[in-house]
Scaffold this active site. Structure first.
Site, mmCIF file in Angstrom:
data_model
loop_
_atom_site.group_PDB
_atom_site.id
_atom_site.type_symbol
_atom_site.label_atom_id
_atom_site.label_comp_id
_atom_site.label_asym_id
_atom_site.label_seq_id
_atom_site.Cartn_x
_atom_site.Cartn_y
_atom_site.Cartn_z
ATOM 1 N N ILE A 93 44.067 39.021 34.091
ATOM 2 C CA ILE A 93 43.021 38.359 33.149
ATOM 3 C C ILE A 93 41.816 39.038 33.358
ATOM 4 O O ILE A 93 41.526 39.543 34.230
ATOM 5 C CB ILE A 93 42.922 36.811 33.667
ATOM 6 N N CYS A 94 41.064 39.307 32.334
ATOM 7 C CA CYS A 94 39.674 39.906 32.009
ATOM 8 C C CYS A 94 39.743 41.152 32.981
ATOM 9 O O CYS A 94 40.457 42.333 32.664
ATOM 10 C CB CYS A 94 38.709 38.910 32.603
#
Length: 117
Positions: A93-94
């Site tokens: 994520i991210c």
């Protein structure tokens, strides 16, 4: 889990997994507590060296300020490589996607991270 973890990024995922029969375990660099971006202290269940792909259904790597601040989280990216080699899914994520990119894991893999130049 690691220092500067973006603690809001995993909420839906961990809740869904826990409510659908999976045991969610937290894994830190060591077993010492870490502090998230939001100031929460988390005591990891396992140290990274104890994590084994064959005992896991999924590896989730949330974003964190440390992904772009040096090599502190590089061991987590190397662990992602071991999981992928063992055909265990990895969700980054991210900022964690940047760590996977630096490890070369996105070179030949479809992903939804930022555009590469």
């Amino acid at each position: 889990v690691y220092d500067t973890l973006a603690d809001w990024e995993t909420g839906y995922t961990t809740a869904f997994l826990a409510q659908n029969g999976y045991t969610v375990r937290t894994v830190g660099p060591e077993r010492e507590p870490v502090t998230t971006m939001g100031g929460l202290r988390i005591q990891p269940d396992l140290a990274l060296a104890e994590l084994r792909p064959e005992d896991s259904a999924l590896l989730v790597l949330p974003g964190a300020g440390l992904w772009d601040a040096g090599d502190d989280l590089a061991p987590f990216a190397r662990t992602a490589r071991a999981f992928l080699d063992a055909e265990v899914p990895v969700a980054a994520i991210c900022g964690a996607t940047a760590g996977l990119a630096r490890e070369g894991l996105l070179d030949d893999r479809a992903h939804t991270s930022a555009v590469s130049f």
